[in-house]
Design an enzyme around this catalytic site. Structure first.
Site, short mmCIF file in Angstrom:
data_model
loop_
_atom_site.label_atom_id
_atom_site.label_comp_id
_atom_site.label_asym_id
_atom_site.label_seq_id
_atom_site.Cartn_x
_atom_site.Cartn_y
_atom_site.Cartn_z
N PRO A 34 5.07 20.86 -26.01
CA PRO A 34 3.63 20.97 -26.27
C PRO A 34 2.75 20.22 -25.29
O PRO A 34 1.66 20.68 -24.96
CB PRO A 34 3.51 20.40 -27.69
CG PRO A 34 4.83 20.71 -28.32
CD PRO A 34 5.84 20.53 -27.22
N GLY A 66 -3.73 11.74 -15.61
CA GLY A 66 -2.33 11.78 -15.99
C GLY A 66 -1.46 11.11 -14.97
O GLY A 66 -1.84 10.94 -13.80
N GLU A 85 -5.68 24.52 -10.81
CA GLU A 85 -6.67 24.82 -11.84
C GLU A 85 -6.77 23.66 -12.84
O GLU A 85 -5.76 23.19 -13.37
CB GLU A 85 -6.24 26.11 -12.55
CG GLU A 85 -7.11 26.53 -13.71
CD GLU A 85 -6.55 27.78 -14.38
OE1 GLU A 85 -7.20 28.26 -15.34
OE2 GLU A 85 -5.49 28.28 -13.97
N ASN A 138 3.09 19.97 -22.20
CA ASN A 138 2.96 20.75 -20.96
C ASN A 138 2.33 22.11 -21.19
O ASN A 138 2.34 22.96 -20.30
CB ASN A 138 4.34 20.94 -20.31
CG ASN A 138 4.86 19.66 -19.67
OD1 ASN A 138 4.09 18.75 -19.38
ND2 ASN A 138 6.16 19.58 -19.46
N ASP A 168 11.33 22.25 -18.79
CA ASP A 168 10.69 21.14 -19.51
C ASP A 168 9.52 21.65 -20.35
O ASP A 168 8.44 21.08 -20.34
CB ASP A 168 10.22 20.06 -18.53
CG ASP A 168 9.89 18.74 -19.24
OD1 ASP A 168 10.40 18.52 -20.35
OD2 ASP A 168 9.11 17.94 -18.68
#
Length: 413
Positions: free
Chosen positions: A205, A87, A158, A207, A202
């Site tokens: 979906p 990401g 995690e 996140n 923020d």
């Protein structure tokens, strides 16, 4: 990216930063005149603290690009073996990595060196502090923090091998009840974060990842607290690092007060609004307000002023309590929303349990109807018993009773 372009961006930024927040979007549209790259750069400049702007505007040497993304081979982190990039956002890059001691897979977020202004360094540090405060099954946990061999800040957290919320729902073809149970989990996690003085700001979906644990058991994990904020009650001197008028978050999920630039006055009801958007989207398959393809000024105006459609107009099966719950979460005025994410989750639980919801006025007819829906067989039995009792009473009252004849009365006299 040449120096003339950067000078133009800096000039527009300087003018825009002196304008009231509500005037900036229209000004940028006019000054950038359809130049998407220029608009994006100035918007990024406005979303950051004025500290370190000269460093931010200075182009990298021997490069015509403002931003560079180091490869996996370019970054060495002690105690970790990088596997691949998974990401990239406005502040940093996220890598899947193997932690050597203890051995486990983690998500490693590394601050981009080309964006390492004092403002972003502070926000990155704040994200680490926020994650360190949170310990909840619905929030991805932080394990470690430090700097790379090249001096870049990072933290390990995690690794969640799940799907984004909307993708998970579609892929597994979840029922409305299953979708609502996922929203309840998210509400519980957000409520916990709010109770610790953390506003996410923020929620969307992308996140929120969902793990399939098997046997119909699903676990949500909220990620990315990069624009989160600690309440002033927790850390009054350093928690609020957002200038008035800054737009932090994602337009389609942004609360009206965020769109208005009211960053200093946000409270947990801003997160409740974003949860309402997510709830609306999961139930209807659509966003309450489509703004992604609109100019910024029009999008902000729409978020602040236009009421979303009610769920029942999109799907008749969503009329009633779900429609009312969602509308309360999406109210334009914060004081009309649920005060806390936990209150929203609790009302969804009441709906699933067939109990009266708090969002709807509790009229006598409504309470009777809800009780009927919860215990249909018992209710019918009671109604039948009442009818039988009424009929029996009526028959007893109207049955023939022996009377004395007039001739008998005369004889007695």
């Amino acid at each position: 990216m040449n120096s003339e372009f950067l000078a133009r961006a800096e000039a527009i930024f300087n003018e825009a930063s002196n304008l009231p927040p509500q005037q900036r979007a229209a000004f940028l549209e006019k000054e950038c005149a359809g130049d998407a790259e220029l608009l994006a750069l100035v918007s990024r400049l406005l979303s950051r603290d004025s500290q370190g702007m000269d460093q931010f505007l200075k182009p990298p040497e021997n490069s015509d690009r403002l931003f560079t993304a180091p490869s996996v081979e370019d970054i060495l982190v002690d105690r970790y073996q990088l596997v691949r990039r998974i990401g990239q956002g406005g502040m940093g890059q996220v890598f899947l990595a193997n932690q050597l001691e203890p051995q486990r897979q983690v998500a490693l977020k590394i601050l981009r060196s080309d964006l390492s202004t004092p403002s972003l360094a502070h926000r990155f540090k704040l994200e680490i502090e926020i994650l360190g405060r949170l310990n909840h099954s619905g929030i991805a946990q932080i394990f470690d923090a430090g700097t790379t061999d090249g001096g870049q800040s990072f933290f390990a957290m995690e690794y969640v091998p799940g799907l984004p919320l909307t993708d998970f729902v579609r892929h597994h073809d979840l029922s409305p009840r299953e979708r609502l149970n996922l929203v309840i989990q998210v509400c519980d996690a957000v409520h916990y974060a709010n109770e610790q003085g953390v506003l996410h700001r923020d929620l969307k979906p992308a996140n929120i990842l969902v793990l399939d644990k098997g046997d119909g058991d699903h676990q949500v994990k909220i990620l990315d607290f990069g624009v989160a904020r600690l309440s002033q009650e927790i850390t009054p001197d350093t928690s609020v690092y957002t200038l008035p008028g800054q737009l932090l978050g994602t337009l389609a999920y942004m609360s009206p007060e965020q769109a208005n630039g009211e960053t200093q006055d946000l409270d947990p009801r801003a997160d409740v609004y974003q949860l309402g958007v997510i709830l609306f989207e999961l139930l209807s398959g659509k966003l309450p307000l489509e703004v992604d393809k609109m100019p910024i000024s029009q999008a902000l105006k729409k978020i602040v002023e236009q009421e979303p459609p009610s769920l029942g107009t999109l799907d008749d099966t969503l009329r009633g309590d779900l429609e009312i719950i969602t509308a309360k979460a999406l109210a334009k005025e914060p004081q009309r929303r649920y005060e806390r994410a936990g209150d929203l989750g609790a009302d969804i639980r009441r709906f699933l349990d067939g109990k009266p919801i708090v969002a709807r006025p509790t009229t006598a007819f409504y309470l009777i109807r809800k009780r009927f829906q919860r215990s249909r067989s018992m209710f019918l039995a009671l109604v039948a018993l009442a009818v039988i009792s009424a009929v029996a009473g009526w028959a007893l009252f109207n049955q023939d009773v022996p009377v004395e004849h007039d001739s008998a009365k005369l004889t007695m006299l």
